[in-house]
Design a protein around this motif. Structure first.
Motif, mmCIF file in Angstrom:
data_model
loop_
_atom_site.group_PDB
_atom_site.id
_atom_site.type_symbol
_atom_site.label_atom_id
_atom_site.label_comp_id
_atom_site.label_asym_id
_atom_site.label_seq_id
_atom_site.Cartn_x
_atom_site.Cartn_y
_atom_site.Cartn_z
ATOM 1 N N ILE A 133 5.739 14.683 -6.128
ATOM 2 C CA ILE A 133 6.307 13.423 -6.614
ATOM 3 C C ILE A 133 7.496 13.092 -5.730
ATOM 4 N N PHE A 134 7.515 11.877 -5.220
ATOM 5 C CA PHE A 134 8.534 11.474 -4.267
ATOM 6 C C PHE A 134 9.279 10.254 -4.789
ATOM 7 N N ILE A 135 10.562 10.186 -4.481
ATOM 8 C CA ILE A 135 11.345 8.984 -4.764
ATOM 9 C C ILE A 135 11.751 8.377 -3.427
ATOM 10 N N GLN A 194 8.741 -0.409 -7.015
ATOM 11 C CA GLN A 194 8.624 0.942 -7.559
ATOM 12 C C GLN A 194 9.129 1.969 -6.550
ATOM 13 N N GLU A 195 9.954 2.889 -7.012
ATOM 14 C CA GLU A 195 10.564 3.878 -6.126
ATOM 15 C C GLU A 195 9.948 5.266 -6.264
ATOM 16 N N VAL A 196 9.384 5.571 -7.425
ATOM 17 C CA VAL A 196 8.817 6.900 -7.664
ATOM 18 C C VAL A 196 7.304 6.841 -7.477
ATOM 19 N N HIS A 197 6.778 7.758 -6.678
ATOM 20 C CA HIS A 197 5.354 7.720 -6.340
ATOM 21 C C HIS A 197 4.724 9.103 -6.455
ATOM 22 N N ILE A 198 3.514 9.139 -7.001
ATOM 23 C CA ILE A 198 2.731 10.372 -7.059
ATOM 24 C C ILE A 198 1.963 10.487 -5.751
ATOM 25 N N ARG A 199 2.238 11.510 -4.972
ATOM 26 C CA ARG A 199 1.606 11.664 -3.663
ATOM 27 C C ARG A 199 0.492 12.711 -3.714
ATOM 28 N N CYS A 200 -0.366 12.604 -4.686
ATOM 29 C CA CYS A 200 -1.504 13.523 -4.770
ATOM 30 C C CYS A 200 -2.660 12.804 -5.437
ATOM 31 N N ASN A 201 -3.865 13.167 -5.018
ATOM 32 C CA ASN A 201 -5.059 12.539 -5.572
ATOM 33 C C ASN A 201 -6.098 13.587 -5.965
ATOM 34 N N ALA A 256 0.841 -1.198 0.000
ATOM 35 C CA ALA A 256 0.000 0.000 0.000
ATOM 36 C C ALA A 256 0.873 1.243 0.000
ATOM 37 N N GLN A 257 0.485 2.225 -0.801
ATOM 38 C CA GLN A 257 1.179 3.510 -0.859
ATOM 39 C C GLN A 257 0.165 4.635 -0.690
ATOM 40 N N LEU A 258 0.608 5.716 -0.050
ATOM 41 C CA LEU A 258 -0.264 6.861 0.223
ATOM 42 C C LEU A 258 -0.206 7.853 -0.930
ATOM 43 N N LYS A 259 -1.352 8.392 -1.331
ATOM 44 C CA LYS A 259 -1.412 9.348 -2.430
ATOM 45 C C LYS A 259 -1.787 10.751 -1.941
ATOM 46 N N CYS A 260 -1.311 11.112 -0.774
ATOM 47 C CA CYS A 260 -1.530 12.458 -0.230
ATOM 48 C C CYS A 260 -0.276 12.843 0.546
ATOM 49 N N CYS A 261 0.254 14.045 0.295
ATOM 50 C CA CYS A 261 1.500 14.438 0.959
ATOM 51 C C CYS A 261 1.354 15.680 1.828
ATOM 52 N N GLN A 262 0.207 16.344 1.792
ATOM 53 C CA GLN A 262 0.028 17.550 2.592
ATOM 54 C C GLN A 262 -0.362 17.166 4.019
ATOM 55 N N PRO A 263 0.502 17.436 5.003
ATOM 56 C CA PRO A 263 0.180 17.082 6.398
ATOM 57 C C PRO A 263 -1.132 17.711 6.845
ATOM 58 N N LEU A 264 -1.899 16.942 7.568
ATOM 59 C CA LEU A 264 -3.174 17.445 8.061
ATOM 60 C C LEU A 264 -2.956 18.631 8.993
ATOM 61 N N THR A 265 -1.817 18.657 9.681
ATOM 62 C CA THR A 265 -1.508 19.743 10.619
ATOM 63 C C THR A 265 -1.262 21.066 9.904
ATOM 64 N N GLU A 266 -0.976 21.022 8.580
ATOM 65 C CA GLU A 266 -0.714 22.241 7.817
ATOM 66 C C GLU A 266 -1.812 22.543 6.804
ATOM 67 N N ALA A 267 -2.773 21.639 6.662
ATOM 68 C CA ALA A 267 -3.795 21.782 5.625
ATOM 69 C C ALA A 267 -4.818 22.856 5.987
ATOM 70 N N SER A 268 -5.298 23.541 4.951
ATOM 71 C CA SER A 268 -6.382 24.503 5.135
ATOM 72 C C SER A 268 -7.676 23.742 5.413
ATOM 73 N N LYS A 269 -8.455 24.248 6.375
ATOM 74 C CA LYS A 269 -9.643 23.505 6.798
ATOM 75 C C LYS A 269 -10.900 24.350 6.702
ATOM 76 N N LEU A 270 -11.996 23.655 6.480
ATOM 77 C CA LEU A 270 -13.316 24.292 6.500
ATOM 78 C C LEU A 270 -13.793 24.483 7.928
ATOM 79 N N TYR A 271 -13.464 23.526 8.776
ATOM 80 C CA TYR A 271 -13.889 23.547 10.170
ATOM 81 C C TYR A 271 -13.031 22.570 10.956
ATOM 82 N N GLU A 272 -13.131 22.611 12.264
ATOM 83 C CA GLU A 272 -12.423 21.672 13.126
ATOM 84 C C GLU A 272 -13.349 20.496 13.445
#
Length: 293
Positions: A263-265, A191-198, A99-115
């Protein structure tokens, strides 16, 4: 008194004989290959094969309604053992997936609609304005994938994103199917190169909600000397890069050229799938309802 005891003993003997004859007459014959194959399977009962458990899979293999390599978490040598039992000469060997993750923006830094302060469950969060993140495609960080993983290979990091322990990941795909945001995917372990965005939106719309969202600029496609990257278009107007693992030589040029740094290697995942401890219950599909993983 003695006569009553004798009558009871006689009746017991008669009833016992009747039951013995009935048991023999209505005995259900079990193919001896089923328990043999069941003993070879890992006993995880994770449901990743599409059957409710290892016993059901063993029966399906014997009935030729499931391939001998249907168990995605079994060790490679298990397929050979099952093939010998089923008298199959060819043993299909698939590349290990993790399994690989397709999101790289930390939740702690992400813009939010609400808490969000509700139950820590991604499936519930998605019903509330599609989650608290401004990006509709990002991770909620509520840990439903960690709860779903039958092998305890996922934890939630301090940045709010799932951390996958590939030493424990068997590539069963339970977390991938459970994620309501579709930000987990099974990819070849080599595979070493991964797209970390969805993010499936068009450039500016994606840029407005996340500083690391892919904007479909195609610079990675142009930079790849092996033509291993192509863009896949989506109905929302955006497109995401797709890497051909066969053509990719892991040069890292796409990582350098990506203006969004999504994009991460990473080092490849080495080794065979982890051995599943049959003495440790992993639950069925680990839905989390019973709380016994």
């Amino acid at each position: 008194m003695i006569e009553a005891v004798g009558v009871l003993a006689l009746m017991g003997g008669v009833f016992g004989a009747v039951l013995a004859v009935a048991a023999k007459k209505f005995e259900i014959q079990v193919d001896e290959r089923i328990p043999t194959i069941l003993a070879i399977l890992p006993g995880a009962n994770c449901g990743a094969c599409g059957y409710p458990g290892c016993a059901a899979l063993a029966e399906a293999i014997v009935e030729n309604s499931a391939p001998i390599n249907a168990c995605v978490v079994a060790q490679p040598h298990a397929y050979s053992l099952i093939a010998n039992i089923m008298s199959d000469v060819a043993v299909p060997v698939a590349a290990r997936k993790v399994a690989q993750l397709k999101c790289c923006q930390p939740l702690t830094e992400a813009s939010k609609l609400y808490e969000y302060q509700g139950v820590a469950d991604c499936h519930l969060a998605v019903t509330m304005f599609n989650g608290s993140r401004l990006c509709n495609y990002g991770c909620f960080g509520l840990g439903s994938c960690a709860k779903a993983c039958p092998f305890h290979a996922i934890t939630i990091g301090t940045d709010g994103l799932p951390k996958i322990d590939h030493a424990l990941c068997t590539g069963c795909g339970v977390c991938v199917n459970d994620c309501p945001q579709f930000i987990l995917a099974l990819e070849n372990a080599s595979q070493e190169v991964h797209i970390r965005c969805n993010n499936l939106d068009r450039g500016k719309a994606a840029m407005d909600v996340c500083p690391q969202a892919c904007i479909s600029c195609s610079l990675c496609v142009k930079a790849c000397p092996e033509q291993a990257i192509s863009m896949t278009a989506y109905k929302n107007g955006g497109s995401l890069p797709k890497i051909d693992g066969v053509k990719c030589v892991q040069c890292g040029l796409c990582v350098e050229k990506c203006p969004r740094k999504c994009i991460f290697i990473c080092p490849p995942v080495n080794g065979a799938p982890p051995t599943v401890d049959q003495n440790k219950s992993t639950g069925c599909a680990a839905c989390g309802l019973c709380g016994e993983h």
